[in-house]
Enzyme design. Structure first.
Site, PDB file in Angstrom:
ATOM      1  N   TYR A 118       0.888  -1.152   0.000  1.00  0.00           N
ATOM      2  CA  TYR A 118       0.000   0.000   0.000  1.00  0.00           C
ATOM      3  C   TYR A 118       0.923   1.198   0.000  1.00  0.00           C
ATOM      4  CZ  TYR A 118      -4.384  -2.431   1.067  1.00  0.00           C
ATOM      5  OH  TYR A 118      -5.505  -3.201   1.003  1.00  0.00           O
TER       6      TYR A 118
ATOM      7  N   ASP B 162      -6.135  -0.820  -6.463  1.00  0.00           N
ATOM      8  CA  ASP B 162      -7.605  -0.758  -6.470  1.00  0.00           C
ATOM      9  C   ASP B 162      -8.159  -0.205  -5.156  1.00  0.00           C
ATOM     10  OD1 ASP B 162      -7.135  -2.840  -4.724  1.00  0.00           O
ATOM     11  OD2 ASP B 162      -8.046  -4.389  -5.972  1.00  0.00           O
TER      12      ASP B 162
ATOM     13  N   HIS C 287      -9.968  -7.111  -5.365  1.00  0.00           N
ATOM     14  CA  HIS C 287      -9.675  -7.073  -3.931  1.00  0.00           C
ATOM     15  C   HIS C 287     -10.652  -7.962  -3.148  1.00  0.00           C
ATOM     16  CE1 HIS C 287      -7.169  -4.216  -1.364  1.00  0.00           C
ATOM     17  NE2 HIS C 287      -7.778  -4.934  -0.438  1.00  0.00           N
TER      18      HIS C 287
HETATM   19  C1  FMN Z   1      -9.361 -10.262   5.040  1.00  0.00           C
HETATM   20  C2  FMN Z   1      -8.747  -9.751   3.790  1.00  0.00           C
HETATM   21  C3  FMN Z   1      -7.716  -8.830   3.860  1.00  0.00           C
HETATM   22  C4  FMN Z   1      -7.129  -8.352   2.697  1.00  0.00           C
HETATM   23  N1  FMN Z   1      -6.091  -7.487   2.800  1.00  0.00           N
HETATM   24  C5  FMN Z   1      -5.487  -7.038   1.679  1.00  0.00           C
HETATM   25  C6  FMN Z   1      -4.390  -6.149   1.768  1.00  0.00           C
HETATM   26  O1  FMN Z   1      -3.974  -5.761   2.857  1.00  0.00           O
HETATM   27  N2  FMN Z   1      -3.825  -5.728   0.612  1.00  0.00           N
HETATM   28  C7  FMN Z   1      -4.278  -6.131  -0.617  1.00  0.00           C
HETATM   29  O2  FMN Z   1      -3.727  -5.729  -1.652  1.00  0.00           O
HETATM   30  N3  FMN Z   1      -5.309  -6.998  -0.717  1.00  0.00           N
HETATM   31  C8  FMN Z   1      -5.911  -7.437   0.382  1.00  0.00           C
HETATM   32  N4  FMN Z   1      -6.963  -8.313   0.282  1.00  0.00           N
HETATM   33  C9  FMN Z   1      -7.369  -8.789  -1.050  1.00  0.00           C
HETATM   34  C10 FMN Z   1      -6.649 -10.087  -1.405  1.00  0.00           C
HETATM   35  O3  FMN Z   1      -5.293  -9.888  -1.661  1.00  0.00           O
HETATM   36  C11 FMN Z   1      -7.267 -10.740  -2.647  1.00  0.00           C
HETATM   37  O4  FMN Z   1      -7.370  -9.791  -3.671  1.00  0.00           O
HETATM   38  C12 FMN Z   1      -8.621 -11.371  -2.342  1.00  0.00           C
HETATM   39  O5  FMN Z   1      -8.684 -11.858  -1.042  1.00  0.00           O
HETATM   40  C13 FMN Z   1      -8.889 -12.520  -3.296  1.00  0.00           C
HETATM   41  O6  FMN Z   1     -10.158 -13.025  -3.089  1.00  0.00           O
HETATM   42  P1  FMN Z   1     -10.485 -14.338  -2.233  1.00  0.00           P
HETATM   43  O7  FMN Z   1     -10.415 -13.916  -0.813  1.00  0.00           O
HETATM   44  O8  FMN Z   1     -11.859 -14.659  -2.690  1.00  0.00           O
HETATM   45  O9  FMN Z   1      -9.476 -15.406  -2.576  1.00  0.00           O
HETATM   46  C14 FMN Z   1      -7.591  -8.790   1.431  1.00  0.00           C
HETATM   47  C15 FMN Z   1      -8.621  -9.716   1.378  1.00  0.00           C
HETATM   48  C16 FMN Z   1      -9.199 -10.197   2.527  1.00  0.00           C
HETATM   49  C17 FMN Z   1     -10.292 -11.205   2.416  1.00  0.00           C
END
Ligand code: FMN
Length: 496
Positions: free
Chosen positions: A239, A267, A358
């Site tokens: 980030y 995003d 995301h």
């Molecule tokens: C609890 C949670 C925290 C997340 N934190 C971040 C983050 O800190 N940075 C980021 O780029 N994406 C974050 N994401 C998005 C994930 O990297 C990813 O795009 C997403 O979880 C993929 O979908 P899925 O959970 O259905 O596999 C987060 C997703 C979840 C569920």
């Protein structure tokens, strides 16, 4: 800092905005001056003023936070923890039920697929943790479509191919992986498991898969790197901080510590409204009474907003060359959502993109990664760009058949987020280990049944994507029936 042990009574005197001390891991800290700067707002700290805040502090902050950000003069000394009484919390019916579920958990062998972990996690995770992990933005239409989009793609299997030996290994951004998925970045691992992200590191090591480390991990970055084994590959998710010197420091430290790729999240110039998370936090924060004195009530925005105020919304294409200038790591944009931007990314010379929304947590009704992939690859091929950049997707991948579909459509690999968090929260390391093994077992079977002995044999003639862009919000599959939580409505203060 005093060398004698402080008592609970001494700390309890500093219980206001004019003098605010908190206890974290047996030490007292004077955080009065820090109150206005706290990214999560002052209210949450004041709730613990004069008390032990360890339980609330731990999942949200890496252990080195206080040493890094709070001047030594504010470290007030060790506390005699025998003088600190554990507060009796009001009996929460959800918590009582959760403890019952924990006592009666299915044994790990009863989890046959990734959706099973989600169903168990929903019952055994703390309310706030489940709300943070499971929530999506707004009406959660994108969250649900991420999963169901895969069900709109059907296979066109080949027959009479020699599939005695299956090799599912691949390379992603030049690094070997035993199977074409990686553990994507998900913040706040300690909400689900007391050891946090290092659990995912250990499972990834065991299965020779790549782990992406989140900027907002609960463990410190160094703890996660220290937990890796041998030549295990890790990437960093970034980030971008408004203060570019901080960003530069993070990136260059990661490179020095051996991270091989930098995934810049593009995003999230503002975090989405994840109402389940917000509602749980609001109810827990005890501010459920409307303010009467005209002062605006701090309606706590949930875990997500509390940790993200540093993110730079002015980040734009012109910044990309700067990232190239500060690191030799592979550069990947995470969260690309349309083919025009994939082409721009090629022109900007980045090494890869993740087609992702995301996990449905940002712009609701943004398309799923798999749908964008299906629309993108033919255009990239037409323009001769398909070999210039590596394309990854994430979002809603719950079966190896989903991975196979993404590879058929030209993805180099896929990221998986929530399933590993759920497996970790419910069963710890053995859970994540089993989840990864189940994916491998499914992958072997799927590759055999589709007629592809290696990942190079998967191509777009093996899938029928005609329906992928036909959106529906049907919620009648296993995941939706067993684990999906419909959005809630406001709670009445008493039953009228
Ligand atoms: C609890 C949670 C925290 C997340 N934190 C971040 C983050 O800190 N940075 C980021 O780029 N994406 C974050 N994401 C998005 C994930 O990297 C990813 O795009 C997403 O979880 C993929 O979908 P899925 O959970 O259905 O596999 C987060 C997703 C979840 C569920």
């Amino acid at each position: 800092m005093t060398t004698r042990l402080l008592t609970s009574d001494e700390i309890a005197k500093h219980n206001s905005a004019t003098s605010c001390w908190v206890i974290v891991h047996g030490k007292a800290y004077d955080v009065t001056a820090f109150l206005p700067e706290h990214p999560g707002g002052s209210k949450i700290i004041l709730k613990y003023a004069g008390k032990d805040a360890t339980e609330e502090f731990d999942p949200i902050h890496p252990p080195d936070t206080l040493d890094k950000y709070l001047d030594r003069s504010k470290h007030m000394g060790r506390v005699d923890m025998s003088t600190v009484t554990v507060e009796d919390k009001a009996i929460d019916p959800f918590e009582t039920e959760r403890q019952e579920y924990i006592k009666n958990m299915p044994i790990l062998d009863q989890c046959y697929n990734l959706l099973d972990f989600e169903a168990v996690a929903k019952r055994v995770m703390k309310k706030t943790a489940w709300a943070y992990y499971s929530s999506g933005a707004d009406d959660e239409i994108t969250l649900r479509d991420n999963h169901s989009a895969f069900q709109r793609i059907w296979f066109r299997p080949k027959i009479l191919v020699d599939v005695e030996k299956i090799d599912m290994s691949t390379t992603m951004l030049g690094a070997k992986s035993s199977i074409p998925f990686y553990v994507t970045a998900t913040a706040l691992g300690k909400l689900g498991h007391r050891e946090g992200e290092v659990v995912l590191t250990r499972a990834a090591a065991k299965h020779s898969v790549i782990q992406m480390i989140p900027t907002l991990a609960s463990c410190s970055f160094d703890e996660i790197v220290d937990a890796k084994e041998g030549a295990q590959i890790q990437w960093l998710q970034l980030y971008v901080n408004k203060n570019r010197e901080i960003t530069k420091g993070i990136v260059q430290h990661a490179e020095r510590r051996g991270c091989k790729a930098l995934f810049i999240t593009v995003d999230a110039p503002q975090l989405g409204r994840r109402e389940k998370d917000m509602r749980t936090k609001f109810e827990d924060s005890g501010t459920s009474v409307q303010s009467t004195n005209g002062e605006s009530v701090d309606r706590s925005q949930g875990a997500a907003r509390a940790i993200s105020s540093f993110i730079d919304p002015s980040l734009n294409w012109k910044d990309i060359p700067w990232f190239r200038s500060i690191t030799n790591m592979k550069l990947v944009l995470k969260g690309v959502q349309r083919v025009e931007d994939v082409i721009k990314a090629c022109e900007a010379g980045v090494d890869g993109v993740v087609l992702s929304n995301h996990g449905g947590r940002q712009l609701d009704t943004a398309p799923s990664g798999i749908e964008i992939l299906a629309a993108t690859m033919p255009i990239l091929k037409q323009k001769g760009l398909d070999k210039k950049i590596e394309i990854f997707i994430d979002g809603g991948i719950r079966r190896a058949s989903d991975i196979v579909k993404a590879l058929c459509l030209g993805a180099k690999g896929v990221g998986i987020g929530r399933p590993f968090l759920y497996a970790m929260s419910a069963y710890g390391l053995p859970g994540v280990d089993r989840a990864m093994q189940l994916l491998k077992d499914e992958m072997e079977m799927n590759m055999r049944l589709i007629g592809a002995p290696t990942v190079a044999d998967l191509d777009d003639t093996m899938v029928d994507t005609r329906a992928v862009a036909l959106h529906s919000t049907a919620i009648d599959d296993t995941l939706s029936l067993k684990a999906y939580d419909p959005l809630a409505a406001p709670v009445f203060r008493s039953k009228l």
